[in-house]
Design a protein around this motif. Structure first.
Motif, PDB file in Angstrom:
ATOM      1  N   UNK A  19       0.838  -1.207   0.000  1.00 54.87           N
ATOM      2  CA  UNK A  19       0.000   0.000   0.000  1.00 54.87           C
ATOM      3  C   UNK A  19       0.872   1.258   0.000  1.00 54.87           C
ATOM      4  N   UNK A  20       1.982   1.182   0.718  1.00 58.88           N
ATOM      5  CA  UNK A  20       2.898   2.330   0.806  1.00 58.88           C
ATOM      6  C   UNK A  20       3.466   2.671  -0.576  1.00 58.88           C
ATOM      7  N   UNK A  27       1.561  10.466  -3.925  1.00 58.26           N
ATOM      8  CA  UNK A  27       1.634  11.654  -3.060  1.00 58.26           C
ATOM      9  C   UNK A  27       3.050  12.210  -2.878  1.00 58.26           C
ATOM     10  N   UNK A  28       4.056  11.423  -3.280  1.00 58.09           N
ATOM     11  CA  UNK A  28       5.459  11.889  -3.294  1.00 58.09           C
ATOM     12  C   UNK A  28       5.994  12.351  -1.943  1.00 58.09           C
ATOM     13  N   UNK A  29       5.435  11.867  -0.883  1.00 47.77           N
ATOM     14  CA  UNK A  29       5.933  12.276   0.427  1.00 47.77           C
ATOM     15  C   UNK A  29       5.783  11.099   1.391  1.00 47.77           C
ATOM     16  N   UNK A  30       6.902  10.686   1.969  1.00 47.66           N
ATOM     17  CA  UNK A  30       6.906   9.480   2.814  1.00 47.66           C
ATOM     18  C   UNK A  30       5.938   9.582   3.985  1.00 47.66           C
ATOM     19  N   UNK A  31       6.025  10.705   4.704  1.00 45.49           N
ATOM     20  CA  UNK A  31       5.193  10.880   5.896  1.00 45.49           C
ATOM     21  C   UNK A  31       3.713  10.779   5.544  1.00 45.49           C
ATOM     22  N   UNK A  32       3.332  11.537   4.498  1.00 48.35           N
ATOM     23  CA  UNK A  32       1.925  11.537   4.077  1.00 48.35           C
ATOM     24  C   UNK A  32       1.509  10.134   3.648  1.00 48.35           C
ATOM     25  N   UNK A  33       2.397   9.476   2.902  1.00 44.09           N
ATOM     26  CA  UNK A  33       2.069   8.129   2.423  1.00 44.09           C
ATOM     27  C   UNK A  33       1.852   7.182   3.601  1.00 44.09           C
ATOM     28  N   UNK A  34       2.727   7.274   4.602  1.00 40.37           N
ATOM     29  CA  UNK A  34       2.582   6.405   5.775  1.00 40.37           C
ATOM     30  C   UNK A  34       1.279   6.699   6.515  1.00 40.37           C
ATOM     31  N   UNK A 122       7.485  -1.669  -9.572  1.00 38.97           N
ATOM     32  CA  UNK A 122       7.556  -1.679  -8.111  1.00 38.97           C
ATOM     33  C   UNK A 122       6.508  -2.592  -7.507  1.00 38.97           C
ATOM     34  N   UNK A 123       5.289  -2.524  -8.045  1.00 38.47           N
ATOM     35  CA  UNK A 123       4.214  -3.354  -7.508  1.00 38.47           C
ATOM     36  C   UNK A 123       4.430  -4.828  -7.882  1.00 38.47           C
ATOM     37  N   UNK A 124       5.031  -5.064  -9.062  1.00 40.89           N
ATOM     38  CA  UNK A 124       5.335  -6.450  -9.453  1.00 40.89           C
ATOM     39  C   UNK A 124       6.385  -7.033  -8.513  1.00 40.89           C
ATOM     40  N   UNK A 125       7.379  -6.204  -8.138  1.00 38.98           N
ATOM     41  CA  UNK A 125       8.403  -6.681  -7.196  1.00 38.98           C
ATOM     42  C   UNK A 125       7.762  -6.956  -5.833  1.00 38.98           C
ATOM     43  N   UNK A 126       6.861  -6.060  -5.415  1.00 36.45           N
ATOM     44  CA  UNK A 126       6.146  -6.273  -4.144  1.00 36.45           C
ATOM     45  C   UNK A 126       5.370  -7.587  -4.189  1.00 36.45           C
TER      46      UNK A 126
ATOM     47  N   UNK B  64      10.058   1.267  -2.417  1.00 36.25           N
ATOM     48  CA  UNK B  64      10.367   1.792  -1.094  1.00 36.25           C
ATOM     49  C   UNK B  64       9.631   0.937  -0.056  1.00 36.25           C
ATOM     50  N   UNK B  65      10.139   0.907   1.128  1.00 41.76           N
ATOM     51  CA  UNK B  65       9.437   0.179   2.197  1.00 41.76           C
ATOM     52  C   UNK B  65       9.385   1.038   3.452  1.00 41.76           C
TER      53      UNK B  65
END
Lengths: 184, 85
Positions: A19-20, A27-34, A122-126, B64-65
């Motif tokens: 999901x992240x 959204x291009x921002x880690x904090x917001x994404x989390x 990225x999603x395929x790797x996930x 990213x994780x």
């Protein structure tokens, strides 16, 4: 026939990273994404009764996440609307007159296409990481994606360096095989 | 140990060095030994090619994780929320 079940205890382990990644490209921002991922899980808990079991748990959570991302943009857009009183493309007087040329869209936006392809990759790797045993996936992520030192991982997980390399080897072999089938 | 044995490594060892080199952790000498093996062993070459491809794909995807401690915090908050239902 409804056959999918919800198990919120495993949501973080199984779906947080997926999901992240889905969110961060939007959204291009880690904090917001989390935060959005966390809110998605809360919303999921709230609407567990509506889950019919027709879709997989992950698909169902993604559908909630999509709404959260849209809400996020609605919120920041409405804030922007209040703050924007004047529309000033460029306040620099020297570059006056160049605005039209600068604003013309690139006829063939290679970047956008690349971004979409990278997101899919990225999603395929996930997806492939999901198929690995939990410990292998965790160590691979720590070493390859987060870039932790071998020693740090060994100390944190209480394993030896040779243990770590065996796990990394297995993970890399499995991932290569999986991507061979699903990506190349 | 004779020079011959210093240069020739097993397929398993070659794969191990190849894994390490993906993370920049193979020494110069290890890389020399790997290259010698690569020059004549098809299996090692195949493994090495797939391994390099995987590294490039992971980099290209910009995957990213979430950090482990952040995940633990998320799990704690989720548990708290669950207890309300």
């Amino acid at each position: 026939m409804p056959n999918h079940q919800l198990d919120p205890n495993k949501w973080i382990t199984l779906y947080a990273d997926y999901l992240f990644n889905y969110t961060i490209v939007r959204v291009k921002d880690r904090e917001t994404a989390q935060d959005l991922v966390q809110e998605t899980f809360f919303a999921g808990l709230k609407s567990m009764a509506n889950f019919k079991g027709e879709a997989s748990e992950r698909t169902w959570l993604i559908s909630i996440l999509k709404r959260k991302i849209i809400d996020h943009y609605r919120k920041i857009n409405s804030k922007k609307g209040q703050a924007e009183v004047r529309i000033n493309y460029n306040s620099d007087a020297e570059s006056e007159g160049d605005w039209l040329e600068e604003r013309v869209a690139d006829g063939y936006d290679k970047n956008a296409e690349d971004q979409i392809q990278n997101e899919e990759l990225g999603l395929a790797i996930e997806d492939c990481l999901d198929k690995l045993p939990e410990k292998q996936a965790k160590i691979f992520k720590m070493k390859t994606i987060l870039g932790y030192e071998t020693e740090t991982i060994c100390n944190e997980l209480n394993i030896t360096a040779s243990n770590l390399w065996v796990i990394i080897h297995r993970a890399r072999t499995a991932l290569s095989g999986c991507l061979e089938q699903n990506w190349y | 140990m004779s020079t011959k044995y210093k240069f020739f490594i097993s397929c398993e060892e070659a794969k191990h060095i190849c894994d390490k080199s993906q993370y920049g952790e193979a020494s110069f000498w290890e890389k020399v030994k790997l290259n010698v093996r690569l020059s004549w062993c098809r299996i090692t070459r195949g493994y090495s090619s797939n391994n390099n491809k995987l590294t490039k794909l992971v980099q290209k995807s910009k995957i990213d994780v979430i950090e482990e401690d952040k995940k633990a915090e998320m799990q704690r908050k989720l548990q708290e929320e669950m207890s309300k239902y």
